[in-house]
Design an enzyme around this catalytic site. Structure first.
Site, PDB file in Angstrom:
ATOM      1  N   ASN A 262     -21.637  69.587  34.134  1.00  0.00           N
ATOM      2  CA  ASN A 262     -22.853  70.234  33.635  1.00  0.00           C
ATOM      3  C   ASN A 262     -23.961  70.160  34.688  1.00  0.00           C
ATOM      4  O   ASN A 262     -24.904  69.383  34.585  1.00  0.00           O
ATOM      5  CB  ASN A 262     -23.284  69.597  32.313  1.00  0.00           C
ATOM      6  CG  ASN A 262     -24.354  70.401  31.617  1.00  0.00           C
ATOM      7  OD1 ASN A 262     -25.008  71.243  32.207  1.00  0.00           O
ATOM      8  ND2 ASN A 262     -24.536  70.117  30.334  1.00  0.00           N
TER       9      ASN A 262
ATOM     10  N   ALA B  85     -29.793  69.610  23.291  1.00  0.00           N
ATOM     11  CA  ALA B  85     -29.158  70.921  23.236  1.00  0.00           C
ATOM     12  C   ALA B  85     -30.204  72.008  23.068  1.00  0.00           C
ATOM     13  O   ALA B  85     -31.206  71.817  22.375  1.00  0.00           O
ATOM     14  CB  ALA B  85     -28.158  70.980  22.085  1.00  0.00           C
TER      15      ALA B  85
ATOM     16  N   TYR C  36     -32.265  66.635  34.780  1.00  0.00           N
ATOM     17  CA  TYR C  36     -32.502  65.192  34.658  1.00  0.00           C
ATOM     18  C   TYR C  36     -32.948  64.594  35.991  1.00  0.00           C
ATOM     19  O   TYR C  36     -33.861  63.770  36.029  1.00  0.00           O
ATOM     20  CB  TYR C  36     -31.253  64.479  34.130  1.00  0.00           C
ATOM     21  CG  TYR C  36     -30.800  64.977  32.767  1.00  0.00           C
ATOM     22  CD1 TYR C  36     -31.712  65.342  31.782  1.00  0.00           C
ATOM     23  CD2 TYR C  36     -29.453  65.093  32.473  1.00  0.00           C
ATOM     24  CE1 TYR C  36     -31.289  65.818  30.544  1.00  0.00           C
ATOM     25  CE2 TYR C  36     -29.019  65.547  31.227  1.00  0.00           C
ATOM     26  CZ  TYR C  36     -29.947  65.909  30.270  1.00  0.00           C
ATOM     27  OH  TYR C  36     -29.523  66.366  29.051  1.00  0.00           O
TER      28      TYR C  36
ATOM     29  N   GLU D 104     -25.838  60.176  28.970  1.00  0.00           N
ATOM     30  CA  GLU D 104     -24.582  60.590  29.583  1.00  0.00           C
ATOM     31  C   GLU D 104     -24.578  62.107  29.617  1.00  0.00           C
ATOM     32  O   GLU D 104     -25.075  62.750  28.693  1.00  0.00           O
ATOM     33  CB  GLU D 104     -23.352  60.135  28.776  1.00  0.00           C
ATOM     34  CG  GLU D 104     -23.123  58.651  28.763  1.00  0.00           C
ATOM     35  CD  GLU D 104     -23.686  57.960  27.535  1.00  0.00           C
ATOM     36  OE1 GLU D 104     -23.689  56.725  27.502  1.00  0.00           O
ATOM     37  OE2 GLU D 104     -24.163  58.660  26.605  1.00  0.00           O
TER      38      GLU D 104
END
Length: 150
Positions: free
Chosen positions: A111, A73, A118, A106
């Site tokens: 998103n 985050a 990623y 995950e």
């Protein structure tokens, strides 16, 4: 660009970490959960600091050469400054030092920003967990990244 510093999460960081967690996630972890996670020796929990302020954090649980990325985050005001990528790179490096050879995570299907990051970092989609997330219910995309050790 601001100067950022990445280091291991400390007990004194947890209040700020939990505040970001509350802001971002619909089912946030508690301070107690973070304290337990960041004091477990097999785990890697990092914070990215902008001065004294926590700009972002990430966490990984390592078991028998596998690293499960549990948290990632970045506080809204620090997004798009390379914080997430810097945290991921540092976490992967520390994971490799703990003999992690494959990482899993995950991410919410919706998103797109996280999924692009990623993918840019070499993660590939390997599956879907139906209705993994709550509030709102949503599928999770399972991604992994591995490499051979010489």
């Amino acid at each position: 660009m601001e100067q950022f510093q990445i280091r291991e999460m400390r007990e004194t960081d947890i209040a700020q970490v939990e505040a970001i967690e509350q802001e971002i996630f619909s089912v946030p972890w508690s301070e107690k959960s973070f304290l337990s996670a960041c004091t477990t020796p097999e785990n890697i929990y990092l914070v990215c600091l902008a001065g004294e302020e926590v700009a972002g954090y990430c966490g990984l649980w390592s078991v028998l050469g596998e690293g499960n990325i549990t948290n990632m985050a970045v506080a809204e005001k620090y997004r798009r400054n390379g914080v997430a990528e810097a945290l991921m790179k540092e976490m992967e490096e520390r994971g490799r030092q703990k003999d992690v050879t494959i990482f899993f995570l995950e991410v919410r299907e919706s998103n797109d920003a996280a999924r692009r990051l990623y993918e840019k970092m070499g993660y590939e989609q390997i599956g879907v967990r139906k209705n993994f997330y709550e509030k709102p219910a949503e599928n999770a995309i399972i991604m992994s990244k591995g490499w051979r050790t010489a």
